[in-house]
Design a protein around this motif. Structure first.
Motif, PDB file in Angstrom:
ATOM      1  N   GLU A  96      43.597  36.530  49.321  1.00 30.42           N
ATOM      2  CA  GLU A  96      42.497  35.702  48.821  1.00 30.42           C
ATOM      3  C   GLU A  96      41.693  36.393  47.725  1.00 30.42           C
ATOM      4  OE1 GLU A  96      43.380  34.861  53.094  1.00 30.42           O
ATOM      5  OE2 GLU A  96      42.620  36.655  52.127  1.00 30.42           O
ATOM      6  N   HIS A  97      41.693  37.703  47.693  1.00 28.13           N
ATOM      7  CA  HIS A  97      40.888  38.438  46.724  1.00 28.13           C
ATOM      8  C   HIS A  97      41.249  38.091  45.286  1.00 28.13           C
ATOM      9  CE1 HIS A  97      40.165  41.756  49.949  1.00 28.13           C
ATOM     10  NE2 HIS A  97      39.371  40.716  50.127  1.00 28.13           N
ATOM     11  N   LYS A  98      42.537  37.882  45.013  1.00 28.07           N
ATOM     12  CA  LYS A  98      42.924  37.589  43.634  1.00 28.07           C
ATOM     13  C   LYS A  98      42.319  36.270  43.156  1.00 28.07           C
ATOM     14  CE  LYS A  98      47.346  35.291  44.390  1.00 28.07           C
ATOM     15  NZ  LYS A  98      48.772  35.322  44.155  1.00 28.07           N
ATOM     16  N   TRP A  99      42.174  35.300  44.075  1.00 25.23           N
ATOM     17  CA  TRP A  99      41.611  34.009  43.669  1.00 25.23           C
ATOM     18  C   TRP A  99      40.121  34.120  43.399  1.00 25.23           C
ATOM     19  CZ3 TRP A  99      44.872  31.149  41.546  1.00 25.23           C
ATOM     20  CH2 TRP A  99      46.212  31.187  41.957  1.00 25.23           C
ATOM     21  N   GLN A 100      39.437  34.981  44.132  1.00 27.76           N
ATOM     22  CA  GLN A 100      38.036  35.246  43.829  1.00 27.76           C
ATOM     23  C   GLN A 100      37.930  35.876  42.435  1.00 27.76           C
ATOM     24  OE1 GLN A 100      36.054  38.111  46.355  1.00 27.76           O
ATOM     25  NE2 GLN A 100      34.040  37.575  45.570  1.00 27.76           N
ATOM     26  N   LEU A 101      38.800  36.823  42.134  1.00 26.84           N
ATOM     27  CA  LEU A 101      38.793  37.464  40.821  1.00 26.84           C
ATOM     28  C   LEU A 101      39.096  36.457  39.712  1.00 26.84           C
ATOM     29  CD1 LEU A 101      38.594  40.068  39.111  1.00 26.84           C
ATOM     30  CD2 LEU A 101      41.062  40.319  39.446  1.00 26.84           C
ATOM     31  N   TYR A 102      40.072  35.575  39.935  1.00 26.31           N
ATOM     32  CA  TYR A 102      40.382  34.561  38.920  1.00 26.31           C
ATOM     33  C   TYR A 102      39.202  33.611  38.710  1.00 26.31           C
ATOM     34  CZ  TYR A 102      45.299  36.016  39.088  1.00 26.31           C
ATOM     35  OH  TYR A 102      46.474  36.724  39.025  1.00 26.31           O
ATOM     36  N   ALA A 103      38.471  33.292  39.787  1.00 30.02           N
ATOM     37  CA  ALA A 103      37.284  32.447  39.638  1.00 30.02           C
ATOM     38  C   ALA A 103      36.210  33.176  38.827  1.00 30.02           C
ATOM     39  CB  ALA A 103      36.749  32.035  41.004  1.00 30.02           C
ATOM     40  N   GLU A 104      36.079  34.472  39.030  1.00 27.90           N
ATOM     41  CA  GLU A 104      35.142  35.256  38.227  1.00 27.90           C
ATOM     42  C   GLU A 104      35.589  35.282  36.765  1.00 27.90           C
ATOM     43  OE1 GLU A 104      34.854  39.051  40.184  1.00 27.90           O
ATOM     44  OE2 GLU A 104      33.800  38.160  41.895  1.00 27.90           O
ATOM     45  N   ALA A 105      36.889  35.416  36.543  1.00 26.35           N
ATOM     46  CA  ALA A 105      37.416  35.390  35.169  1.00 26.35           C
ATOM     47  C   ALA A 105      37.129  34.039  34.517  1.00 26.35           C
ATOM     48  CB  ALA A 105      38.916  35.676  35.176  1.00 26.35           C
ATOM     49  N   TYR A 106      37.227  32.960  35.293  1.00 24.90           N
ATOM     50  CA  TYR A 106      36.905  31.630  34.778  1.00 24.90           C
ATOM     51  C   TYR A 106      35.448  31.587  34.294  1.00 24.90           C
ATOM     52  CZ  TYR A 106      35.747  26.712  34.585  1.00 24.90           C
ATOM     53  OH  TYR A 106      35.296  25.492  34.157  1.00 24.90           O
ATOM     54  N   LEU A 107      34.537  32.140  35.088  1.00 29.59           N
ATOM     55  CA  LEU A 107      33.131  32.163  34.692  1.00 29.59           C
ATOM     56  C   LEU A 107      32.907  33.007  33.443  1.00 29.59           C
ATOM     57  CD1 LEU A 107      31.281  32.531  38.128  1.00 29.59           C
ATOM     58  CD2 LEU A 107      31.637  30.452  36.779  1.00 29.59           C
ATOM     59  N   VAL A 108      33.573  34.155  33.386  1.00 30.45           N
ATOM     60  CA  VAL A 108      33.448  35.036  32.221  1.00 30.45           C
ATOM     61  C   VAL A 108      33.946  34.315  30.965  1.00 30.45           C
ATOM     62  CG1 VAL A 108      34.275  37.199  31.184  1.00 30.45           C
ATOM     63  CG2 VAL A 108      33.536  37.154  33.575  1.00 30.45           C
ATOM     64  N   LYS A 109      35.065  33.615  31.088  1.00 26.95           N
ATOM     65  CA  LYS A 109      35.608  32.827  29.972  1.00 26.95           C
ATOM     66  C   LYS A 109      34.625  31.716  29.582  1.00 26.95           C
ATOM     67  CE  LYS A 109      39.092  31.116  27.452  1.00 26.95           C
ATOM     68  NZ  LYS A 109      39.334  31.634  26.140  1.00 26.95           N
ATOM     69  N   ALA A 110      34.043  31.046  30.576  1.00 23.47           N
ATOM     70  CA  ALA A 110      33.076  29.984  30.302  1.00 23.47           C
ATOM     71  C   ALA A 110      31.823  30.522  29.608  1.00 23.47           C
ATOM     72  CB  ALA A 110      32.695  29.271  31.602  1.00 23.47           C
ATOM     73  N   ALA A 111      31.534  31.817  29.812  1.00 17.94           N
ATOM     74  CA  ALA A 111      30.387  32.448  29.158  1.00 17.94           C
ATOM     75  C   ALA A 111      30.702  32.857  27.720  1.00 17.94           C
ATOM     76  CB  ALA A 111      29.929  33.659  29.964  1.00 17.94           C
ATOM     77  N   LEU A 120      40.989  44.306  40.537  1.00 22.37           N
ATOM     78  CA  LEU A 120      40.545  44.393  41.924  1.00 22.37           C
ATOM     79  C   LEU A 120      40.441  45.872  42.248  1.00 22.37           C
ATOM     80  CD1 LEU A 120      42.761  41.703  43.680  1.00 22.37           C
ATOM     81  CD2 LEU A 120      40.268  41.665  43.446  1.00 22.37           C
ATOM     82  N   ALA A 121      39.259  46.303  42.658  1.00 25.35           N
ATOM     83  CA  ALA A 121      39.050  47.710  42.981  1.00 25.35           C
ATOM     84  C   ALA A 121      38.877  47.840  44.488  1.00 25.35           C
ATOM     85  CB  ALA A 121      37.819  48.240  42.254  1.00 25.35           C
ATOM     86  N   TYR A 122      39.863  48.457  45.123  1.00 23.91           N
ATOM     87  CA  TYR A 122      39.801  48.749  46.550  1.00 23.91           C
ATOM     88  C   TYR A 122      39.375  50.201  46.666  1.00 23.91           C
ATOM     89  CZ  TYR A 122      42.218  44.347  47.106  1.00 23.91           C
ATOM     90  OH  TYR A 122      42.551  43.012  47.081  1.00 23.91           O
ATOM     91  N   SER A 128      45.290  46.011  38.627  1.00 22.31           N
ATOM     92  CA  SER A 128      45.062  45.190  37.443  1.00 22.31           C
ATOM     93  C   SER A 128      45.890  43.911  37.539  1.00 22.31           C
ATOM     94  CB  SER A 128      45.450  45.971  36.184  1.00 22.31           C
ATOM     95  OG  SER A 128      45.165  45.211  35.041  1.00 22.31           O
ATOM     96  N   LEU A 129      45.260  42.779  37.259  1.00 21.36           N
ATOM     97  CA  LEU A 129      45.938  41.488  37.285  1.00 21.36           C
ATOM     98  C   LEU A 129      45.829  40.814  35.923  1.00 21.36           C
ATOM     99  CD1 LEU A 129      44.572  40.069  40.665  1.00 21.36           C
ATOM    100  CD2 LEU A 129      46.821  41.028  40.241  1.00 21.36           C
ATOM    101  N   GLN A 130      46.918  40.274  35.477  1.00 18.82           N
ATOM    102  CA  GLN A 130      46.909  39.506  34.243  1.00 18.82           C
ATOM    103  C   GLN A 130      46.199  38.182  34.506  1.00 18.82           C
ATOM    104  OE1 GLN A 130      50.790  38.648  32.695  1.00 18.82           O
ATOM    105  NE2 GLN A 130      49.992  37.731  30.821  1.00 18.82           N
ATOM    106  N   VAL A 131      45.386  37.750  33.556  1.00 19.17           N
ATOM    107  CA  VAL A 131      44.689  36.472  33.661  1.00 19.17           C
ATOM    108  C   VAL A 131      45.214  35.578  32.538  1.00 19.17           C
ATOM    109  CG1 VAL A 131      42.463  35.283  33.580  1.00 19.17           C
ATOM    110  CG2 VAL A 131      42.633  37.554  34.645  1.00 19.17           C
ATOM    111  N   THR A 132      45.956  34.548  32.924  1.00 13.92           N
ATOM    112  CA  THR A 132      46.542  33.619  31.953  1.00 13.92           C
ATOM    113  C   THR A 132      45.773  32.296  31.989  1.00 13.92           C
ATOM    114  OG1 THR A 132      48.069  32.624  33.535  1.00 13.92           O
ATOM    115  CG2 THR A 132      48.829  34.640  32.403  1.00 13.92           C
ATOM    116  N   PRO A 133      46.002  31.420  31.021  1.00 12.66           N
ATOM    117  CA  PRO A 133      45.382  30.093  31.092  1.00 12.66           C
ATOM    118  C   PRO A 133      45.725  29.351  32.384  1.00 12.66           C
ATOM    119  CG  PRO A 133      46.199  30.482  28.879  1.00 12.66           C
ATOM    120  CD  PRO A 133      46.681  31.629  29.729  1.00 12.66           C
TER     121      PRO A 133
END
Length: 175
Positions: A96-111, A120-122, A128-133
């Motif tokens: 589930e953590h990756k989806w939280q990160l992608y949602a954060e990336a969505y907000l960053v993109k919207a900004a 993701l830092a454990y 590191s995860l690639q963020v695509t459209p």
């Protein structure tokens, strides 16, 4: 773009939605009880943020982003040619953590930032995860779905191995 009538979802909501839709609904109705592991994670996070910021070249502070219909906090944002959201976790890795990160990336993109990856830092172990459209679009759908769950009737209960250690097992009934 989805615009919920009243509830503005967050990346944390996406994490809870992916964990269990009923968990998300119950947490918004009853609050999230603070567990000892949550308390320990919160107390360890500032020091981790400081060390990660020094290593990655970011500011050692969380960043609040308001994207209108959705909002939330990114634990750490590293901005160079593009922005890299960093989600700090002190527990074990979960899908589930990756989806939280992608949602954060969505907000960053919207900004208004370009976003091509997230981290993701454990503790100090970085993933590191690639963020695509496609991931940004999926995150947008998950944010919208989280708002629908929160605003709607309780999702039906479903039995899973997660139920054994769920904070809501006493009030969540199975079918």
């Amino acid at each position: 773009m989805y615009r919920p009538s009243s509830y503005r979802p967050t990346p944390w909501d996406v994490l809870e939605l992916e964990y269990c839709p009923r968990y998300l609904w119950l947490s918004k109705r009853h609050g999230v009880p603070v567990t000892p592991s949550m308390r320990a994670g919160k107390s360890a996070e500032p020091e981790l943020r400081r060390r990660l910021a020094a290593a990655l070249g970011g500011e050692p502070r969380p960043v609040y982003i308001d994207a209108g219909w959705a909002h939330g906090v990114v634990d750490l944002l590293v901005v160079r040619k593009s922005a890299v959201p960093v989600e700090i976790k002190t527990g074990a890795p979960r899908p589930e953590h990756k989806w939280q990160l992608y949602a954060e990336a969505y907000l960053v993109k919207a900004a208004g930032y370009a976003v091509t990856r997230g981290v993701l830092a454990y503790g100090e172990r970085l993933r590191s995860l690639q963020v695509t459209p496609a991931e940004l679009k999926a995150a947008e759908r998950l944010l919208a779905k989280a708002a629908e769950v929160v605003e709607g009737p309780p999702p039906p209960p479903r039995r899973s191995p997660k139920c054994a250690y769920c904070q809501y097992r006493a009030i969540c009934t199975y079918t």
